[in-house]
Design an enzyme around this catalytic site. Structure first.
Site, mmCIF file in Angstrom:
data_model
loop_
_atom_site.group_PDB
_atom_site.id
_atom_site.type_symbol
_atom_site.label_atom_id
_atom_site.label_comp_id
_atom_site.label_asym_id
_atom_site.label_seq_id
_atom_site.Cartn_x
_atom_site.Cartn_y
_atom_site.Cartn_z
ATOM 1 N N ARG A 231 -7.518 1.136 -1.177
ATOM 2 C CA ARG A 231 -6.571 2.125 -1.729
ATOM 3 C C ARG A 231 -5.989 2.926 -0.712
ATOM 4 N NH1 ARG A 231 -5.403 -0.217 -5.280
ATOM 5 N NH2 ARG A 231 -5.450 0.041 -7.325
ATOM 6 N N HIS A 279 1.639 -4.015 -0.420
ATOM 7 C CA HIS A 279 0.676 -3.816 -1.590
ATOM 8 C C HIS A 279 0.795 -5.081 -2.444
ATOM 9 C CE1 HIS A 279 -1.651 -0.925 -4.096
ATOM 10 N NE2 HIS A 279 -2.140 -1.630 -4.348
#
Length: 316
Positions: A231, A279
């Site tokens: 994250r 991502h």
């Protein structure tokens, strides 16, 4: 309302991709899209979520189960008005395999000097660089959930020395593991640090200047490398840039960022020792997501326990 519980979809996928994936899926269930502001969501039983619309839970007050559209659930947990109902994580072989592929790729890229060779290619420089063997390096993986455990096993197969760290100690055959009280000892042995941590109060900003300074500085690469696909909120990016500038870190591979999409002004784009991906390390397969959720909904409707339910006290 259909005979089976109806479903609300509020995911990051393009609508056309969702519609294609729905062909032959969720048979007998009414499917509603949160993006359709005229849709009546009041009788929906289930929701598939990524970063929920702020008004979703007001529009859909009778939800029974939430399904995460990715491996992480921090964006769902942070949504105002989150109802006190089960949240099911997306756990799937394709999700796990994609992540471990990316982790192995990045470790091999730094092992074999791929960023430096890319610079030489652009400059038309023909020069062989020093490249250690995998057995000369220790990869330390922080986060030993489903994704982390698969990654450590595959890194081991590639010949790396592999160790693992998690908040509570895990037992993984052939892998030395550390718990929260042993973080410094873990870092001191680590040449390539891989972050696969969920975002919680404990992990927010954990990858900072202090942590980077504790990594092994005697390794075969000359300086430690940081790889993060967990994250973005777990890394302090100003500290990361400073560590790269000061050569406290010799390189990085980043798939997640404090703000996404990554700003065009970010220095990461132009740093020769940094690999950036959008991502995409463990991109969710919407067909697999629907398939997994359908199994869980059927279990729920038969009165059986749901699997992979999020513990809200830990955040994963």
């Amino acid at each position: 309302m259909s005979e089976k519980g109806s479903v609300v979809i509020d995911l990051k996928f393009e609508r056309r991709d969702v519609d294609q994936a729905l062909v032959g899926a969720l048979a007998g269930r009414q499917v509603l899209h949160a993006s359709d502001k005229s849709a009546d969501l009041s009788n929906a039983s289930y929701a598939f979520l990524w970063k929920p619309d702020l008004d979703l839970f007001h529009r859909a007050p009778n939800l029974k189960v939430l399904f995460s559209g990715g491996a992480g659930v921090d964006s769902i947990l942070a949504t105002p008005g989150l109802p006190d109902i089960p949240i099911v994580r997306f756990v799937d072989e394709s999700l796990t395999t994609r992540m471990s592929e990316w982790v192995v790729l990045q470790c091999l890229s730094h092992l074999r000097q791929a960023p430096a060779y890319a610079v030489q290619q652009r400059s038309r420089i023909w020069k062989e660089l020093h490249q250690p063997e995998a057995k000369d390096l220790t990869v330390g993986v922080m986060g030993l959930g489903v994704l982390g455990q698969d990654s450590v096993r595959k890194l081991k197969i590639m010949g790396f020395n592999v160790i693992g760290w998690s908040r509570t100690k895990k037992t993984i055959e052939g892998i030395e593991t550390y718990d929260a009280s042993q973080l410094d000892a873990f870092l001191a042995r680590t040449d390539i640090l891989v972050g696969l941590l969920p975002l919680t109060d404990e992990t927010r900003g954990i990858f900072n200047a202090s942590l980077f300074s504790k990594l092994c500085r005697k390794g075969a690469l000359g300086a430690p490398v940081f790889i993060n696909a967990g994250r973005g909120g777990s890394q302090v990016e100003k500290d990361l840039v400073a560590a790269l500038d000061a050569k406290t870190l010799g390189g990085a591979s980043l798939d997640v960022f404090e703000q996404e999409p990554l700003s065009p002004d970010s220095r990461f784009w132009s740093m020769d020792d940094v690999i950036v991906t959008p991502h995409a390390a463990s991109a969710s397969d919407i067909r697999a997501l629907l398939r997994n959720a359908e199994v869980q909904m059927e279990r729920f409707e038969r009165g059986e326990p749901l699997q992979h339910v999020v513990d809200r006290t830990t955040g994963y």
